[in-house]
Motif scaffolding. Sequence first.
Motif, PDB file in Angstrom:
ATOM      1  N   HIS A  90      -2.060 -11.249   2.926  1.00 40.47           N
ATOM      2  CA  HIS A  90      -2.323 -10.043   3.714  1.00 40.47           C
ATOM      3  C   HIS A  90      -3.670 -10.130   4.434  1.00 40.47           C
ATOM      4  N   ARG A  91      -4.484 -11.137   4.101  1.00 39.16           N
ATOM      5  CA  ARG A  91      -5.807 -11.268   4.709  1.00 39.16           C
ATOM      6  C   ARG A  91      -5.786 -12.026   6.040  1.00 39.16           C
ATOM      7  N   SER A 104      -4.171  -9.967  11.794  1.00 45.16           N
ATOM      8  CA  SER A 104      -3.087  -8.996  11.973  1.00 45.16           C
ATOM      9  C   SER A 104      -2.959  -8.623  13.451  1.00 45.16           C
ATOM     10  N   LEU A 113       0.159  -6.703   4.354  1.00 40.69           N
ATOM     11  CA  LEU A 113      -1.000  -5.829   4.555  1.00 40.69           C
ATOM     12  C   LEU A 113      -0.542  -4.393   4.742  1.00 40.69           C
ATOM     13  N   SER A 172      -8.123  -6.398   1.793  1.00 43.28           N
ATOM     14  CA  SER A 172      -8.712  -6.350   3.124  1.00 43.28           C
ATOM     15  C   SER A 172      -9.398  -5.009   3.367  1.00 43.28           C
ATOM     16  N   THR A 173     -10.454  -5.026   4.156  1.00 43.75           N
ATOM     17  CA  THR A 173     -11.180  -3.788   4.463  1.00 43.75           C
ATOM     18  C   THR A 173     -10.304  -2.784   5.210  1.00 43.75           C
TER      19      THR A 173
END
Length: 398
Positions: free
Chosen positions: A244-245, A248, A281, A366-367
């Motif tokens: 997911h990092r 995107s 994500l 992730s942030t």
Amino acid sequence: MTDISDNDELPTGWQIGQTSDGRVFYINHQTQKTQWEHPITKKVKVLPKESGEKKTNIVFFDEQQKRSATLDLRQTSTKDLDPSFGHQSNALQILYGTDLANKTAVVTGANSGIGFEIARSLAKHGCQVILACRNLTKGEAACSKIRTEKEDANISCRKLDLCSLRGVKQFVEQYRQEALPLHLLILNAGVLNTTFKLTEDGYEEMFQVNYLAQTYLAAGLLSSMLVTKSDQPPRIIAISCESHRVESPGISTINGIATDRLSPRSPHHFDHLLSYGQSKLCLIMFIAEFRRNYPQIYSVACHPGNAINSNLTRDSYFYQFLVLLTRPFSKSLQQAAATPIYCAITNRVLKEPTIYYNNCDEGCPSTFVYNHKLTEDLWIQTQSLIELAFRKQPLTVV
């Protein structure tokens, strides 16, 4: 300390230990006996001696509390008595001594891989488990396999085609009509496509299967979870991953949520690795927003492990080859099921604000997951995409 993990999976109720001279032994908690031979392979294992002071790896077992530790439980504080699990733990170790006879769970994609191990582990401890599968033949075969290990397992299979939002709606309506309780919803299903595919609803397949359809399922089963009577809140466990990092294409702090990049409509804007990671994500971001909107339900995402030998790579010989190469360094399916099971049954997680777990411990996603504006925008856009699909293809119940 030398790693005493064994690549050969242990049966239920067994644990591995090591003496000071490097000899590996196996503990049977059911008979309270030890032996030198592996219970399945009958192999005897001796590890190289460590330099420095040697300490015997003695395992203490508390019969009353149904748990074990490498410290004498009589000499530890209450905090130390909490079980300690990590990257080598497996699902059955975490469940050891747990009675789930009063629990009901739905596990998506449970006919094989990690989902099967989650369903198997829960069922072996008394939980009523519903395998939500696209292929009923494979689902029934999975149920039969579990019954060979536990004849009275309370397990069944129901059709759930995540490539069809109408199919998800029908699954939800049937579940509601039967007024079944729901304590655990485990969103495990996932696909990794190397080629571009669209579902009948017009969305890129990985985006719909890994994210859109499963969040629609969670929303549909919300009422069943809210009316379920229990001494603990119901739980939603979403299986994500470290992928997911990756970059995107459809999510950014500058442009917000771009739905045409979340689900590309043509192969010209399709990168299978980016699309897969982005779908995972989205799943974690959904969990973060779901928790804010429905705090009465414990919702969390987790990473099962890297390069797991599951059906996720079934359509790619290249990825199957990579999994084969990394097999000695990756988790078994039972170990991959550990973190989802940890989130599903332990009480400790209910007291923690963590949204994402890895190796049975708190992780840092992730942030984007902590960006409330983005998660709220994704929540709204997700509802719009589902509504759009039904406007294009109205639901017809036959």
